[in-house]
Enzyme design. Structure first.
Site, PDB file in Angstrom:
ATOM      1  N   SER A  39     -10.240   0.039   6.583  1.00  8.62           N
ATOM      2  CA  SER A  39      -9.596   0.058   5.266  1.00  8.62           C
ATOM      3  C   SER A  39      -8.931  -1.226   4.814  1.00  8.62           C
ATOM      4  O   SER A  39      -8.510  -1.322   3.669  1.00  8.62           O
ATOM      5  CB  SER A  39      -8.568   1.175   5.210  1.00  8.62           C
ATOM      6  OG  SER A  39      -9.224   2.380   4.978  1.00  8.62           O
ATOM      7  N   SER A  87      -9.874   2.356   2.391  1.00  7.45           N
ATOM      8  CA  SER A  87      -8.927   3.022   1.527  1.00  7.45           C
ATOM      9  C   SER A  87      -8.023   2.075   0.736  1.00  7.45           C
ATOM     10  O   SER A  87      -7.488   2.454  -0.288  1.00  7.45           O
ATOM     11  CB  SER A  87      -8.034   3.959   2.348  1.00  7.45           C
ATOM     12  OG  SER A  87      -7.262   3.213   3.278  1.00  7.45           O
ATOM     13  N   LYS A 116       0.856  -1.190   0.000  1.00  7.39           N
ATOM     14  CA  LYS A 116       0.000   0.000   0.000  1.00  7.39           C
ATOM     15  C   LYS A 116       0.894   1.243   0.000  1.00  7.39           C
ATOM     16  O   LYS A 116       1.875   1.293   0.745  1.00  7.39           O
ATOM     17  CB  LYS A 116      -0.899  -0.025   1.245  1.00  7.39           C
ATOM     18  CG  LYS A 116      -1.956   1.066   1.279  1.00  7.39           C
ATOM     19  CD  LYS A 116      -2.848   0.934   2.518  1.00  7.39           C
ATOM     20  CE  LYS A 116      -4.000   1.928   2.500  1.00  7.39           C
ATOM     21  NZ  LYS A 116      -4.852   1.804   3.688  1.00  7.39           N
TER      22      LYS A 116
END
Ligand code: GLN
Length: 494
Positions: free
Chosen positions: A182, A158, A78
């Site tokens: 997320s 997210s 990420k």
């Protein structure tokens, strides 16, 4: 040779050990798949050459018999994790071009154990969002499609890039961070597994901060066993993060395959909220039945303050973000827009560098922290947070683990839920309570909606008892036997 992208991490590790294929071949297969799936926009920065180099080194370790826990496994990182010398953007214009001079602890742990990095995965800007539509680098597209319409769907957020990459078989696993959902919500939307461990289990060092008292790293992968392997590598005490907890990391994969006979599974009544898709309620009931069939005992529990969790989160998270994001001022790193004087430079830089959602959060946060409102909002929210935590502690007197849905709906179309931020925030109604309480939570793919989209169930565990979560997860996974694939992959399945 079998299509190597269809393997789980566990299967790939066995194949690598047996020399059925090499780490270079495994990495090349994923690079090829990633190149063919660029339209999904999973990666902000591709690091294929680095992955190739790491894979070669990995093969050398296999040859020498010194391979690590995840040796040769290609993962997506990420883009909130600082990676030394590799652009780290948090999906924000304000960090475009920022190359950190150091490595986050979690990513360093994965490299220590031999994982290879395919790229930096797209996300909502500064991890603020539930749809990956706030990224300055464009939307991520969910590899799943509805049977009923042709609109591209959000992958959740997210961690949309991470989840979509794993679901589309262009990474075997991915890192995520979970502040309010997320890891778990994108996992549910993309039909994969993901775990947010207990707050303090993974180091936050080198993770771009959103809300420091909530942020926690964790893995997404296609099975609970793969998540267990990744978490084992990612977790651990780190003196560089004062909130990381100094206790040994268990061998999580040992929980896989253990019986849940006699285990007490709590079902919190407050999670039956209006507006939840009836198919999800049905799936939850199915999950309860799966646990009964496996010999677990079901107990009704109550988490009475759950109903305030979302509201409280939207005081605490923006408050912390407004403070954390104060560092982006155009002086030390990232974007700088020259102004007439220093204050003008700050203002111009931040006005241009931050997107709309980030600005909204900073404004809310600054407001709730301002002198006249600090007690009314921020301190009040902190008191309610304590009550939410106490609810969990009380519930865990009666049960070992909680079973709930992950999200109230399946993935929605890109552009939906955009008019009203509150509708978007409601996505996290089931994930946020455990974030507020710091408890571990995992989402698992359990079924499909009538329009063919993945639906997830959530397991919440006692503090630092990820082992029980993994144990139960594996039982549900076996019973659910979720083998559906995103439509784009059906024809390619081996
Ligand atoms: N969707 C939530 C938010 O926008 C949670 C995000 C997260 O966990 N990083 O704040």
């Amino acid at each position: 040779m079998k299509n190597l992208t269809t393997l789980t991490i566990k299967e790939a590790l066995i194949g690598l050990k047996k020399k059925e294929f090499t780490a270079v071949e495994l990495t090349e297969a994923h690079i090829k798949a990633a190149e063919a799936a660029r339209h999904l926009n999973c990666y902000i920065t591709e690091t294929f050459d680095l992955a190739r180099k790491q894979a070669k080194e990995s093969d050398a370790r296999y040859a020498k018999g010194t391979a690590g826990l995840l040796d040769g496994i290609p993962v997506a990182m990420k883009d909130l994790f600082c990676t030394e010398g590799i652009q780290t953007t948090a999906a924000s214009n304000i960090l475009k071009g920022f190359k950190p001079p150091y490595e986050s602890t979690v990513s360093a742990n994965l490299w220590r154990d031999g994982a290879t990095m395919l790229g930096k995965a797209n996300l909502d800007e500064f991890a603020m969002g539930s749809s990956n539509t706030t990224s300055a680098f464009g939307n991520v597209i969910n590899p799943w499609r509805s049977k009923n319409h042709d609109k591209p769907l959000v992958p959740g957020g997210s961690g949309g890039g991470s989840a979509a990459a794993v679901a589309a078989r262009i990474a075997m696993g991915a890192t995520g961070t979970d502040t309010g959902g997320s890891i778990r919500q994108p996992a549910a939307f993309c039909g994969i597994a993901g775990i947010k461990p207990t707050y303090g289990r993974c180091s936050r060092f080198g993770i771009v901060a959103f809300a420091s008292s909530l942020d926690q790293a964790g893995p997404t992968a296609r099975t609970s066993e793969d998540c267990a392997l990744m978490l084992q590598s990612m977790a651990g005490y780190d003196p560089k993060d004062s909130t990381s907890v100094n206790r040994p990391v268990p061998e999580y994969s040992k929980s896989i395959g253990q019986s849940v006979k006699g285990l007490k599974v709590g079902v919190p009544k407050e999670y039956r909220i209006d507006g939840t898709n009836p198919e999800i309620i049905k799936l939850w009931e199915k999950g309860v039945q799966m646990m009964k069939d496996a010999g677990a005992e079901i107990v009704d529990v109550s988490l009475p303050h759950t109903k305030y969790a979302l509201q409280t989160y939207y005081v605490i998270a923006p408050a912390e973000c407004s403070s954390n994001l104060a560092r982006y001022d155009g002086v030390r790193f990232g974007l700088r827009v020259e102004g007439d004087n220093l204050v003008d430079t700050y203002e111009k830089t931040r006005a241009e560098g931050f997107g709309k959602e980030v600005k909204r959060r900073i404004l809310i946060g600054t407001y709730v922290l301002s002198a006249g409102y600090y007690d009314a909002y921020y301190n009040k929210a902190r008191s309610v947070r304590k009550l939410i935590w106490q609810d969990f502690i009380n519930a865990y007197q009666k049960c070992d683990v909680l079973l709930t849905p992950t999200v109230p709906t399946p993935a929605f179309a890109i552009g939906e839920n955009m008019q009203d931020p509150v509708t978007m925030y409601l996505n996290d109604v089931f994930t946020i309570p455990a974030s507020m309480a710091g408890m571990p939570g995992m989402s698992l793919p359990v079924g499909l909606s009538s329009d063919g989209l993945p639906l997830g169930l959530q397991l919440l565990g006692k503090p630092f008892d990820e082992e029980t979560v993994f144990k139960v997860a594996h039982v549900i996974e076996k019973a659910a036997n979720f083998t559906a694939l995103p439509q784009s992959l059906m024809s390619k399945a081996a």
